[in-house]
Design an enzyme around this catalytic site. Sequence first.
Site, short mmCIF file in Angstrom:
data_model
loop_
_atom_site.label_atom_id
_atom_site.label_comp_id
_atom_site.label_asym_id
_atom_site.label_seq_id
_atom_site.Cartn_x
_atom_site.Cartn_y
_atom_site.Cartn_z
N LYS A 28 10.56 42.84 114.35
CA LYS A 28 10.16 41.47 114.04
C LYS A 28 11.15 40.78 113.11
CE LYS A 28 5.46 41.94 115.47
NZ LYS A 28 5.53 43.37 115.86
C1 LIG Z 1 5.16 43.85 117.12
C2 LIG Z 1 5.63 45.18 117.55
C3 LIG Z 1 5.60 45.59 118.90
C4 LIG Z 1 5.02 44.71 119.99
O1 LIG Z 1 5.80 43.58 120.26
P1 LIG Z 1 5.16 42.33 121.06
O2 LIG Z 1 6.17 41.25 120.93
O3 LIG Z 1 3.88 42.00 120.35
O4 LIG Z 1 4.94 42.76 122.46
C5 LIG Z 1 6.11 46.83 119.23
N1 LIG Z 1 6.59 47.67 118.28
C6 LIG Z 1 6.63 47.34 116.97
C7 LIG Z 1 7.15 48.32 115.98
C8 LIG Z 1 6.16 46.07 116.56
O5 LIG Z 1 6.19 45.76 115.25
#
Ligand SMILES: *Cc1c(COP(=O)(O)O)cnc(C)c1O
Length: 490
Positions: free
Chosen positions: A128
């Site tokens: 993120k």
């Molecule tokens: C948020 C997240 C995901 C999922 O991503 P999306 O964009 O919601 O599909 C997968 N792995 C980690 C470690 C995350 O923080």
Amino acid sequence: MQYLSTRGYAATSDSSVSFSEILLGGLAPDGGLFLPKTYPQVTPEELNRWRDLSYADLAFEVLRKFATDIPDADLQDITRKTYTAEVYKNARSDESAQAITPLRILKESGTHKLVLQALSNGPTLAFKDMAMQLLGNLFEYALTKKQAELNIFGATSGDTGSAAEYAMRGKKGIRVFMLSPHKKMSAFQTAQMFSLQDPNIFNIAVDGVFDDCQDMVKAVSNDLAFKTQQKIGTVNSINWARVVAQVVYYFRGYLSATSSNDQQVSFTVPSGNFGNICAGHIARMMGLPIAQLVVATNENDVLDEFFRTGVYRVRKSAETYHTTSPSMDISKASNFERFIYDLLDGDTARVKALFKKVETEGGFDLSGAVGSDGDEFKKIAHFGFTSGKSVHADRLQTIRQVEKEFGITVDTHTADGIKVALEHLRENVTMIVLETALPAKFNETIQEALGRDAARPAGFENIEALPQRFTVMDTDIAAMKSFIATHTGL
Ligand SMILES: *Cc1c(COP(=O)(O)O)cnc(C)c1O
């Protein structure tokens, strides 16, 4: 570049919404999600030229196709400030930090190749950061220009909240009020957030569970007068700029894994809200030679079910499992509407009807069966999509196998991705699995799988011992509003 809503707002040719206008907002006024009216295209010449660019300059080239109302020089300043080795320093080596999203070959045998692309070297050790760090700088730029302020108010059970705080800390014109369930996050996650001492970051530990936090955010946001007066905004995963920022690393992954544009790659993406893989879909629509986009889910398999059957059936809270890849524990996928819009060829009336049906009946059916809502399921493969699922036992097994065969420790989400990727390998198509977090973040499961702790990047060794700054509050809406008003002074 003009934008419209998946449900029809601003769809006519005489209405116009620009990138900067949607940057600070969330949903479109009609409840839909913003998308460009047409996807910008990349030419083979551009791809060749981009192959040797730094990550920051590649980000500039991709973003300028979408953010056409930000002057080039400003945009390039922003990408160069965001994508630096200093910000992505949690990589294994200086060289990897320079690459921002370095690739590592896991497996190369004959015509099969499996590669890991690290998206988790930023300040909070999860993917993120890739988009949120850019958002922090874009927000500061836009707010300074307008001489405006923004108070970000949200709830988190872990990754999103910390990524937002690390992106917004110290930024002019921005404050963050982040609710989390008191004593319910892991010690590591709590320390990551609560050790921030920046005066514009407010951590509020709510005596309750995550749903209580979310209910409080909803209650406060539904008070429109308060929301306007206090200049409240959010940074959730439907934010368009976040999606676009993620498009960049699909280009980087492709360009780093290939030497000419007649080669194809596939991506496997550990998925929850469909934000990450939605960016892959957009990269493919722009003309990036992606063979397959493989959606990997955990036990919460809403998306896997759709890509296997054409039936989208959101889950109730009681049906949403708490798993050891918790960032993928979702009951409905908030970015999914963007793909459905493309799948339905931009038919906004049908998109609107289908997502109303999600509200009223809990889902829709595009399988083409008698009585279904359409037969677009048969077009899924044309968009490159396929899927798979991984459960706790698979995660443990995959973490052990990857450790044993390749000497690499992967986190639980990435393990879900690798498990599913191995089921979708094709000859002569490099499979890139997106590494979405570092194992240190989910140490409990690493211990369970390997009987030892995950390595922690430098600087995180004693994070739990740092002084913490947070406020404990009850689930009291009036008290929450007064806390916000006191600290914004608005
Ligand atoms: C948020 C997240 C995901 C999922 O991503 P999306 O964009 O919601 O599909 C997968 N792995 C980690 C470690 C995350 O923080």
